[in-house]
Write an enzyme that holds these catalytic residues in place. Structure first.
Site, PDB file in Angstrom:
ATOM      1  N   LYS A  67     -19.236 -26.557  55.741  1.00 27.65           N
ATOM      2  CA  LYS A  67     -20.543 -25.817  56.641  1.00 27.65           C
ATOM      3  C   LYS A  67     -21.722 -26.737  55.996  1.00 27.65           C
ATOM      4  O   LYS A  67     -22.812 -26.321  56.985  1.00 27.65           O
ATOM      5  CB  LYS A  67     -20.627 -24.558  56.662  1.00 27.65           C
ATOM      6  CG  LYS A  67     -18.858 -24.294  57.589  1.00 27.65           C
ATOM      7  CD  LYS A  67     -18.787 -22.842  58.094  1.00 27.65           C
ATOM      8  CE  LYS A  67     -17.632 -22.600  58.340  1.00 27.65           C
ATOM      9  NZ  LYS A  67     -16.148 -23.760  58.196  1.00 27.65           N
TER      10      LYS A  67
HETATM   11  C1  LIG Z   1     -15.187 -23.734  59.281  1.00 32.99           C
HETATM   12  C2  LIG Z   1     -14.578 -24.513  58.072  1.00 32.99           C
HETATM   13  C3  LIG Z   1     -13.317 -24.676  59.021  1.00 32.99           C
HETATM   14  C4  LIG Z   1     -12.936 -25.076  60.083  1.00 32.99           C
HETATM   15  O1  LIG Z   1     -14.491 -25.447  61.223  1.00 32.99           O
HETATM   16  P1  LIG Z   1     -13.988 -25.384  62.718  1.00 32.99           P
HETATM   17  O2  LIG Z   1     -15.828 -26.077  63.315  1.00 32.99           O
HETATM   18  O3  LIG Z   1     -14.491 -23.516  62.863  1.00 32.99           O
HETATM   19  O4  LIG Z   1     -13.222 -25.893  63.561  1.00 32.99           O
HETATM   20  C5  LIG Z   1     -12.309 -25.956  58.465  1.00 32.99           C
HETATM   21  N1  LIG Z   1     -12.379 -25.847  56.679  1.00 32.99           N
HETATM   22  C6  LIG Z   1     -13.410 -25.226  56.368  1.00 32.99           C
HETATM   23  C7  LIG Z   1     -12.944 -25.354  54.503  1.00 32.99           C
HETATM   24  C8  LIG Z   1     -14.194 -24.607  56.645  1.00 32.99           C
HETATM   25  O5  LIG Z   1     -15.129 -23.917  55.819  1.00 32.99           O
END
Ligand SMILES: *Cc1c(COP(=O)(O)O)cnc(C)c1O
Length: 494
Positions: A115
């Site tokens: 993120k």
């Molecule tokens: C948010 C997140 C995801 C999922 O990503 P999306 O864009 O919500 O599908 C997968 N792995 C981690 C570690 C995350 O923080």
């Protein structure tokens, strides 16, 4: 042609990207989309000559209408120059060969989760958009652990912005608690909330609708805003690393320009994998997107059957960022896959809200199944994958990335396959260590033990946490959240 944005649910309003980033979500509840996305094709030859930041500038200049070129360059520079650890000079998302799968490491940012790629730059986009007015934005976020920290880290001391984060007191991991409670920045506030994540989340949603609060803040020129993953300012930055991964594969001479590759993506809210689909619409040669889930397998069922059915129990797993029953960004895929039929999309979304499910027509289903395939793994399977990959290659995966890796292995065909790694294993140390047969009393000891097995050292910021001073101690009841939001707003923008 300048990109313009409209709702997934009606053709009416057209606004530019700058406005869409400020607004976040459409007034009709739909998500902002660019109808002509697929009509533009990026020049792969050129892209393959660029570094990460140049690719980012190219894509943002195409898609972020309303921003000047130098504003975009400034955002890219601010977000990606210093805060990412660089294991390779020309990228912040290095591609590593692990067995016969390529692993795209998206976790080299300030909070060791994918993120960071989007939340490092969204605040700068927002700040540039606010500069045209004298408004200030207060971001409200409820978090179960990861998003809040990445958001705070991104918004720290960005002009005209402030952020309040609420996490369920006593219900986040040791590492996550430390990450939040030690956060620096004049414009950052963090509060524990009595209750669970849903209690904090429901209250944040109420606060966004609270007219009295809205008016009070408006007097000070403050607007409430959110940093959630449906904002195009979070989605668009994620397109960059799909092109960058392709460039790296070309440079490694594993493919020639024009060859197809596939991606396997650990999925929750469908933002990450959707960005890959956008890259594909912009000309990236992709054979398949493999959508990896944990025991919450609503997407696997959807991709198999064409029926999205959220009427099932919510399962808590060792990959918590994928514990989700409604994948919001899927709505954008439905828009493009249905040939931009807003009425259909609105109908499905309404049925989902009212009845908890919807079923696609055959044509849309076929469009989606041509490009997407799902698969899911429960906690035991994820742990087995972590152990097996470690034994065979020495590489340590976190539980989210393990889902993508496992699916990549299960689906591997002729074309190269890239598994997206979304978190550092050090962020989920105890579960990862357990998968590898170890055990420690707390996260800090586990981190140390894991670092003796993993060639990749503990990220400096995670290591420093144990000693970092606690700066945020306040715990509030859900009812008390409104008062601390008001207070924080006045303090931050005093
Ligand atoms: C948010 C997140 C995801 C999922 O990503 P999306 O864009 O919500 O599908 C997968 N792995 C981690 C570690 C995350 O923080």
């Amino acid at each position: 042609m300048r990109a313009y944005y409209q709702s997934t649910r009606q053709n009416a309003v057209h606004i530019n990207a700058k406005q869409a980033i400020l607004q976040g979500i459409c007034e009709d509840g739909g998500l902002f989309v660019w109808p002509e996305l697929a009509k533009t094709q990026l020049d792969l030859e050129k892209i393959c000559q660029m570094d990460y930041q140049q690719i980012a500038n190219t894509i943002f200049n195409l898609m972020l209408s309303g921003y000047e070129q130098d504003e975009i360059a400034d955002c890219v520079q601010n977000a990606y120059t210093r805060s990412f650890e660089r294991t390779k000079p020309d990228t912040i998302t290095p591609l590593e060969t692990v067995g016969d799968v390529e692993v795209l490491e998206l976790f080299r940012g300030p909070t060791s989760a994918f993120k960071d790629v989007a939340l490092s730059i969204l605040p700068w986009f927002l700040s540039k958009a606010l500069k045209d007015s004298d408004k200030k934005a207060l971001i409200l976020t409820a978090t179960s652990g990861d998003t809040g920290k990445a958001a705070m880290s991104g918004f720290e001391d960005v002009a005209q912005t402030g952020i309040c984060v609420f996490y369920p007191d006593g219900k986040v991991s040791d590492v996550q608690y430390r990450q939040m409670a030690t956060q620096t920045g004049q414009n950052v506030r963090v509060f524990g909330v009595e209750g669970n994540f849903d209690d904090a989340q429901s209250m944040v949603k109420q606060l966004f609708l609270d007219e009295q609060l809205k008016q009070k803040l408006a007097k000070e020129n403050i607007v409430l805003s959110s940093a959630n993953s449906i904002n195009i300012g979070r989605l668009i930055p994620q397109i960059v690393y799909y092109f960058d991964a392709y460039r790296q594969l070309v440079n490694k001479q594993q493919i020639k320009i024009g060859d197809e590759v596939s991606f396997s993506v650990p999925t929750g809210n469908f933002g990450d994998v959707l960005a890959g689909y956008y890259a594909n619409l912009l000309g990236l040669p992709v054979k398949k997107f493999y959508v990896a889930s944990n025991a919450n397998n609503v997407l696997t069922d959807f991709l198999n059957t064409g029926t999205y059915d959220r009427r099932r129990p919510f399962i808590q797993t060792i990959s918590p960022s994928m514990d989700i029953l409604i994948s919001s960004n899927l709505e954008r895929l439905l828009y493009y896959a249905s040939n931009q039929d807003c009425q259909k999309v609105a109908g499905w979304m309404e049925q989902l809200a009212k009845e908890g499910f919807y079923t696609l027509d055959d044509q849309t289903k076929e469009m989606i199944q041509n490009k997407f395939e799902g698969g899911y793994y429960d906690d035991d399977q994820l742990k087995t994958t972590i152990a097996k990959v470690y034994q065979e290659t020495g590489y340590v995966l976190d539980p989210h990335s393990a889902a993508a890796y496992a699916l990549a292995k299960d689906k591997k065909g002729q074309e190269p396959i890239i598994a997206l790694a979304t978190a550092s294993p050090y962020k989920f140390t105890q579960d990862v260590l357990a998968a590898l047969g170890g055990q420690e009393a707390d996260a800090w000891c586990a981190m140390k033990t894991l670092s003796t097995m993993n060639v990749d050292p503990i990220p400096a910021k995670l290591k420093a946490l144990q000693q970092a001073p606690i700066r945020h101690r306040q715990v509030v009841s859900p009812k008390g959240m409104k008062e601390v939001v008001e207070q924080s707003a006045l303090e931050i923008f005093a």
